[in-house]
Design a protein around this motif. Structure first.
Motif, short mmCIF file in Angstrom:
data_model
loop_
_atom_site.label_atom_id
_atom_site.label_comp_id
_atom_site.label_asym_id
_atom_site.label_seq_id
_atom_site.Cartn_x
_atom_site.Cartn_y
_atom_site.Cartn_z
N ALA A 138 36.35 38.81 34.28
CA ALA A 138 36.01 37.75 33.33
C ALA A 138 35.53 38.27 31.98
O ALA A 138 35.58 37.56 30.98
CB ALA A 138 34.92 36.87 33.94
N CYS A 139 35.06 39.50 31.94
CA CYS A 139 34.47 40.00 30.69
C CYS A 139 35.56 40.29 29.64
O CYS A 139 36.44 41.10 29.88
CB CYS A 139 33.67 41.27 30.96
SG CYS A 139 32.93 41.94 29.45
N VAL A 193 32.81 45.26 29.44
CA VAL A 193 31.48 45.86 29.58
C VAL A 193 31.26 46.41 30.99
O VAL A 193 30.59 47.42 31.18
CB VAL A 193 30.39 44.80 29.26
CG1 VAL A 193 29.00 45.32 29.59
CG2 VAL A 193 30.48 44.37 27.80
N LEU A 194 31.87 45.74 31.97
CA LEU A 194 31.53 46.00 33.37
C LEU A 194 32.61 46.82 34.08
O LEU A 194 33.80 46.68 33.79
CB LEU A 194 31.34 44.66 34.10
CG LEU A 194 30.36 43.69 33.43
CD1 LEU A 194 30.37 42.36 34.15
CD2 LEU A 194 28.97 44.27 33.36
N GLU A 195 32.16 47.65 35.03
CA GLU A 195 33.07 48.45 35.84
C GLU A 195 32.53 48.53 37.26
O GLU A 195 31.36 48.24 37.51
CB GLU A 195 33.18 49.89 35.28
CG GLU A 195 33.88 49.96 33.95
CD GLU A 195 33.97 51.39 33.43
OE1 GLU A 195 33.48 52.32 34.12
OE2 GLU A 195 34.50 51.56 32.33
N CYS A 221 30.60 36.38 32.59
CA CYS A 221 30.32 37.07 33.85
C CYS A 221 29.31 36.27 34.68
O CYS A 221 29.46 36.12 35.89
CB CYS A 221 29.82 38.49 33.59
SG CYS A 221 28.36 38.59 32.55
N TYR A 222 28.32 35.75 34.02
CA TYR A 222 27.29 34.94 34.68
C TYR A 222 27.92 33.70 35.32
O TYR A 222 27.61 33.34 36.46
CB TYR A 222 26.24 34.53 33.65
CG TYR A 222 25.23 33.54 34.15
CD1 TYR A 222 24.11 33.96 34.84
CD2 TYR A 222 25.41 32.17 33.92
CE1 TYR A 222 23.19 33.05 35.32
CE2 TYR A 222 24.50 31.25 34.39
CZ TYR A 222 23.39 31.69 35.09
OH TYR A 222 22.49 30.78 35.55
N GLY A 279 30.44 42.93 45.31
CA GLY A 279 31.61 43.68 44.87
C GLY A 279 32.89 42.89 44.82
O GLY A 279 33.96 43.42 45.12
N CYS A 280 32.80 41.62 44.41
CA CYS A 280 34.03 40.82 44.31
C CYS A 280 34.77 41.09 42.99
O CYS A 280 35.95 40.81 42.88
CB CYS A 280 33.72 39.34 44.45
SG CYS A 280 32.85 38.63 43.04
N PHE A 281 34.05 41.55 42.00
CA PHE A 281 34.58 41.96 40.69
C PHE A 281 35.16 40.82 39.85
O PHE A 281 35.93 41.05 38.92
CB PHE A 281 35.60 43.09 40.83
CG PHE A 281 35.01 44.27 41.55
CD1 PHE A 281 33.72 44.68 41.27
CD2 PHE A 281 35.73 44.93 42.51
CE1 PHE A 281 33.15 45.74 41.95
CE2 PHE A 281 35.16 46.00 43.19
CZ PHE A 281 33.88 46.40 42.91
N LEU A 282 34.79 39.58 40.20
CA LEU A 282 35.17 38.48 39.32
C LEU A 282 34.58 38.68 37.92
O LEU A 282 35.21 38.36 36.91
CB LEU A 282 34.67 37.15 39.90
CG LEU A 282 35.34 36.69 41.18
CD1 LEU A 282 34.67 35.43 41.72
CD2 LEU A 282 36.83 36.43 40.93
#
Ligand code: SF4
Ligand code: SF4
Length: 76
Positions: free
Chosen positions: A23-24, A28-30, A57-58, A16-19
């Motif tokens: 970065a996206c 796409v990500l939440e 993200c990767y 859950g660092c949400f980097l």
């Protein structure tokens, strides 16, 4: 034609660092409102259809929780 990707997050490995969320480039990500078994609130794929398989993200994930697949035009 824009690239399409499929991103998969291992929610149990995620801390859950949400980097990845930051970065996206196409959002796409939440944050997942449901915690995983370690008590972290992981990232989740909220808008899968927007993924362009850019790899950002990767690259930023410190725990290698993310896999990205580039989809063909047939969507396979
Ligand atoms: S591969 Fe790129 S577009 Fe897809 S979720 Fe990761 S950062 Fe976002
Ligand atoms: S960068 Fe990795 S560890 Fe951090 S929130 Fe995203 S998937 Fe989880």
């Amino acid at each position: 034609m824009a690239r399409k990707g499929k991103v998969v997050i291992d929610r149990e490995l995620c801390k859950g660092c949400f980097l990845c969320i930051r970065a996206c480039p196409v959002k796409v990500l939440e944050q997942d409102p449901e915690p995983n078994s370690t008590g972290s609130y992981p990232s989740k794929v909220a808008h899968a259809e927007k993924c362009i398989a850019c790899g950002s993200c990767y690259e930023v994930c410190p725990d290698v929780c993310i896999e990205i697949y580039e989809l063909t035009e047939a969507g396979v």
